[in-house]
Design an enzyme around this catalytic site. Structure first.
Site, mmCIF file in Angstrom:
data_model
loop_
_atom_site.group_PDB
_atom_site.id
_atom_site.type_symbol
_atom_site.label_atom_id
_atom_site.label_comp_id
_atom_site.label_asym_id
_atom_site.label_seq_id
_atom_site.Cartn_x
_atom_site.Cartn_y
_atom_site.Cartn_z
ATOM 1 N N ASP A 232 0.872 -1.163 0.000
ATOM 2 C CA ASP A 232 0.000 0.000 0.000
ATOM 3 C C ASP A 232 0.924 1.232 0.000
ATOM 4 O OD1 ASP A 232 -2.267 1.663 0.423
ATOM 5 O OD2 ASP A 232 -1.797 1.698 2.562
ATOM 6 N N ASP B 184 0.153 5.208 0.970
ATOM 7 C CA ASP B 184 0.112 6.186 2.075
ATOM 8 C C ASP B 184 0.127 5.495 3.435
ATOM 9 O OD1 ASP B 184 -0.257 8.530 0.305
ATOM 10 O OD2 ASP B 184 -2.125 7.503 -0.190
#
Ligand SMILES: [Zn+2]
Length: 440
Positions: free
Chosen positions: A261, A263
């Site tokens: 992922d 952020d």
């Protein structure tokens, strides 16, 4: 079947085998560089065997001053189950000149290889890409671990070549990490752009004159394609051949991936990040990605970016954020093998929104669309692969896709959701160390 109705086996291959190999002087006193042996076989023989394996029979070798050494070894190719013909350049005319000279033999799409490159790749998949795109020129590209001093190629979301960025790159500019891997498929149309008798180079002269004019595409591959230009490289390539790594990375073989992922895992979470100037890598991230790169796991980014649907930034500006990410990673010799984004968001009805992206899609995590695309592109097997994220969406997506899930403890956004990751750590580096320890 290709658009001309031909099978891959009917493609011709042209190998540029005129290199002198001055940097490999100790190995190449009386032999041309493509005849340098790796694992007991000349580089060129590895290539001929690869072509034969995919059914490519007709091979033209463009040779130079040490041509007799090559001709004596390969003859007409019968010994290797192929037909080999030669064109010996008396005056070297760069990488493109020889192709112009054999123009009359190249009446259909052809593959171009450089004789000092060791590679093992799924040629059928490459040819299919070229045909599906109805491309007249396809370049194989890959991220490398030194983009800061490499010639870079920029492609758009449809893989169309958009720009070339030759080295050196000005300080404080950001770029995507994609480098010309020196494997091309071309249509004879391209030969029209080559001037007869003039020394020129594919990367420096020909390609920059093509984009915007022809259907020109880049094919991102994580397969093993390396030139053997220096004694150091010769050693590492030999090691990789002996260990079987070169063959294992062929796209026909399934691989494992670590899906990341963005952020809160790669960069500091600031909520709806939409300006490159706000992008900041988290501590330990380059080290973690570099550790993945040293193994045979693929490092693949899968990120929900509803900032596009919310109209906080355009898809191009999102690309600029990723240029910064790739540049910062690249400066520390770390790379992502693939980047998958979902720019969508399902909730409609806000005045400022970008309606084209306000849709229910299959890519927004916890849906598994991005994982599935990457699985197709890179032939990834989910069992033995991981997803690392800081939200319930990542964990649920990983769970739905059959990946092991690793949660990075940070996100306040997860309150109110029940989810049970397989493992939890404080940051990416700890998570990667855990995975790699288990795989040794
Ligand atoms: Zn989506």
């Amino acid at each position: 079947m290709c658009r001309t109705g031909k099978e891959i086996g009917e493609l011709k291959a042209v190998i540029l085998a005129g290199g002198k190999g001055t940097r490999l002087a100790a190995h190449t006193q009386n032999i041309p560089k493509p005849m340098v042996k790796i694992g007991g076989r000349p580089i060129l023989e590895h290539q001929v065997r690869l072509l034969k394996r995919y059914g490519i029979q007709d091979i033209i070798l463009i040779t130079g001053h040490l041509s007799p050494v090559i001709e004596e070894y390969f003859g007409d190719g019968r010994r290797f189950g192929v037909n080999i013909t030669y064109f010996c350049e008396t005056t070297p005319l760069g990488t493109t000149g020889g192709i112009k000279e054999i123009e009359q033999s190249l009446t259909d799409d052809f593959l171009v290889l450089y004789g000092d490159v060791i590679l093992d790749m799924d040629l059928e998949k490459l040819v299919k890409f070229h045909q599906d795109k109805n491309s007249v020129c396809t370049l194989v590209l890959h991220p490398n671990d030194h983009p800061y001093d490499s010639d870079l190629v920029e492609i758009d979301i449809d893989c169309r070549v958009k720009a070339f960025h030759p080295k050196p790159h000005p300080r404080d500019t950001y770029y995507h990490n994609l480098v010309n891997a020196a494997v091309y498929i071309m249509s004879p149309v391209i030969i029209r752009y080559i001037e007869k008798g003039v020394s020129a180079d594919f990367g420096r002269d020909l390609f920059p004159s093509l984009y915007g004019k022809e259907r020109f595409y880049g094919y991102n591959s994580s397969e093993y394609i390396k030139d053997v230009g220096t004694p150091d490289r010769l050693e590492s390539v030999t090691r990789d051949l002996v260990s079987g790594k070169i063959a294992r990375l062929n796209n026909e073989n399934a691989r494992h991936a670590i899906f990341l992922d963005r952020d809160g895992v790669i960069n500091k979470e600031i909520g709806h990040l939409h300006r490159a100037s706000d992008f900041e890598l988290l501590p330990g991230v380059t080290e973690a990605v570099k550790k993945i790169n040293k193994t045979e796991y693929l490092a693949i980014l899968v990120t929900n970016q509803p900032v596009v649907a919310r109209n906080l930034c355009s898809i191009e500006e999102l690309g600029d954020i990723h240029k910064k990410m790739e540049t910062l990673l690249g400066l520390e010799e770390a790379k992502l093998d693939g980047i998958y984004i979902c720019p969508h968001h399902p909730d409609k009805g806000f005045p400022e929104e970008n309606t084209a992206y306000k849709i229910c899609c299959s890519c927004r995590k916890p849906n598994t669309g991005m994982i599935e695309s990457a699985m197709m592109d890179f032939n990834i097997t989910t069992s033995g692969s991981y997803i690392i994220g800081d939200s319930w969406r990542d964990m649920e997506c990983g769970h739905n896709a059959g990946l092991s899930t690793i949660f990075i403890r940070s996100g306040a956004r997860n309150e109110g959701h029940n989810f049970e990751p397989d493992y939890s750590f404080d940051n990416l580096l700890e998570a990667v160390d855990f995975i790699l320890k288990g795989s040794n």
